[in-house]
Write a protein that holds these residues in place. Structure first.
Motif, PDB file in Angstrom:
ATOM      1  N   SER A 122       0.830  -1.204   0.000  1.00 15.53           N
ATOM      2  CA  SER A 122       0.000   0.000   0.000  1.00 15.53           C
ATOM      3  C   SER A 122       0.862   1.251   0.000  1.00 15.53           C
ATOM      4  CB  SER A 122      -0.916  -0.011   1.228  1.00 15.53           C
ATOM      5  OG  SER A 122      -1.592   1.206   1.340  1.00 15.53           O
ATOM      6  N   ARG A 123       1.852   1.244   0.854  1.00 14.85           N
ATOM      7  CA  ARG A 123       2.730   2.406   0.976  1.00 14.85           C
ATOM      8  C   ARG A 123       3.566   2.620  -0.296  1.00 14.85           C
ATOM      9  NH1 ARG A 123       5.075   0.739   5.098  1.00 14.85           N
ATOM     10  NH2 ARG A 123       6.955  -0.053   4.144  1.00 14.85           N
TER      11      ARG A 123
ATOM     12  N   ILE B   1      -1.680   2.371  -3.212  1.00 15.42           N
ATOM     13  CA  ILE B   1      -3.028   1.827  -3.325  1.00 15.42           C
ATOM     14  C   ILE B   1      -3.628   1.690  -1.923  1.00 15.42           C
ATOM     15  CG2 ILE B   1      -2.567   0.620  -5.478  1.00 15.42           C
ATOM     16  CD1 ILE B   1      -2.215  -1.944  -3.935  1.00 15.42           C
ATOM     17  N   GLU B   2      -4.951   1.535  -1.873  1.00 10.94           N
ATOM     18  CA  GLU B   2      -5.602   1.394  -0.573  1.00 10.94           C
ATOM     19  C   GLU B   2      -5.106   0.136   0.131  1.00 10.94           C
ATOM     20  OE1 GLU B   2      -9.755   1.959  -0.233  1.00 10.94           O
ATOM     21  OE2 GLU B   2      -9.833   3.336  -1.940  1.00 10.94           O
ATOM     22  N   GLU B   3      -4.965   0.239   1.445  1.00 11.42           N
ATOM     23  CA  GLU B   3      -4.411  -0.874   2.207  1.00 11.42           C
ATOM     24  C   GLU B   3      -5.291  -2.123   2.136  1.00 11.42           C
ATOM     25  OE1 GLU B   3      -2.413  -1.782   6.534  1.00 11.42           O
ATOM     26  OE2 GLU B   3      -2.650   0.293   5.867  1.00 11.42           O
ATOM     27  N   VAL B   4      -6.592  -1.961   2.126  1.00 13.68           N
ATOM     28  CA  VAL B   4      -7.492  -3.119   2.030  1.00 13.68           C
ATOM     29  C   VAL B   4      -7.238  -3.866   0.723  1.00 13.68           C
ATOM     30  CG1 VAL B   4      -9.900  -3.834   1.812  1.00 13.68           C
ATOM     31  CG2 VAL B   4      -9.262  -2.104   3.500  1.00 13.68           C
ATOM     32  N   THR B   5      -7.067  -3.125  -0.353  1.00 17.33           N
ATOM     33  CA  THR B   5      -6.775  -3.743  -1.650  1.00 17.33           C
ATOM     34  C   THR B   5      -5.445  -4.483  -1.603  1.00 17.33           C
ATOM     35  OG1 THR B   5      -7.992  -2.002  -2.793  1.00 17.33           O
ATOM     36  CG2 THR B   5      -6.434  -3.280  -4.120  1.00 17.33           C
TER      37      THR B   5
ATOM     38  N   HIS C 181      -3.937  -5.778   1.031  1.00 23.43           N
ATOM     39  CA  HIS C 181      -4.071  -6.996   1.844  1.00 23.43           C
ATOM     40  C   HIS C 181      -4.813  -8.082   1.075  1.00 23.43           C
ATOM     41  CE1 HIS C 181      -2.274  -5.757   5.595  1.00 23.43           C
ATOM     42  NE2 HIS C 181      -2.956  -4.616   5.553  1.00 23.43           N
TER      43      HIS C 181
END
Length: 88
Positions: free
Chosen positions: A68-69, A73-77, A79
């Motif tokens: 994500s970092r 991108i969004e962290e949920v995506t 993961h």
């Protein structure tokens, strides 16, 4: 094992390993010593006539927070991408 007959109770097992566990103390990647230990244990179980299926998690390959970092991108995506790696 069935002590009376000297044979395994189960003839098929599923071994789910976390990717992180295979990384050993390094926390990422694959540790050859850990792989050697796991493969030795699986070989011993197979020698007793048990079929072994192995599923390895993708946690040591893709870390959601890191991805994500780095990619923005969004962290949920991120993961979810790690979860999909476990299924491949």
């Amino acid at each position: 094992m069935d002590a009376a007959a000297g044979r395994p109770i189960y003839t098929r097992v599923l071994l789910k390993l976390s990717g992180e566990a295979l990384a050993g103390d390094g926390g990422a990647g694959l540790d050859p010593a850990v792989l050697q230990l796991v493969s030795s244990e699986v070989r011993d179980v197979q020698a007793r006539g048990v079929q072994v299926a192995i599923v390895v998690g993708g946690g040591n390959i893709v870390r959601g927070a890191d991805l994500s970092r780095r990619l923005g991108i969004e962290e949920v995506t991120a993961h979810t991408m790690g979860l999909v790696i476990s299924a491949i």
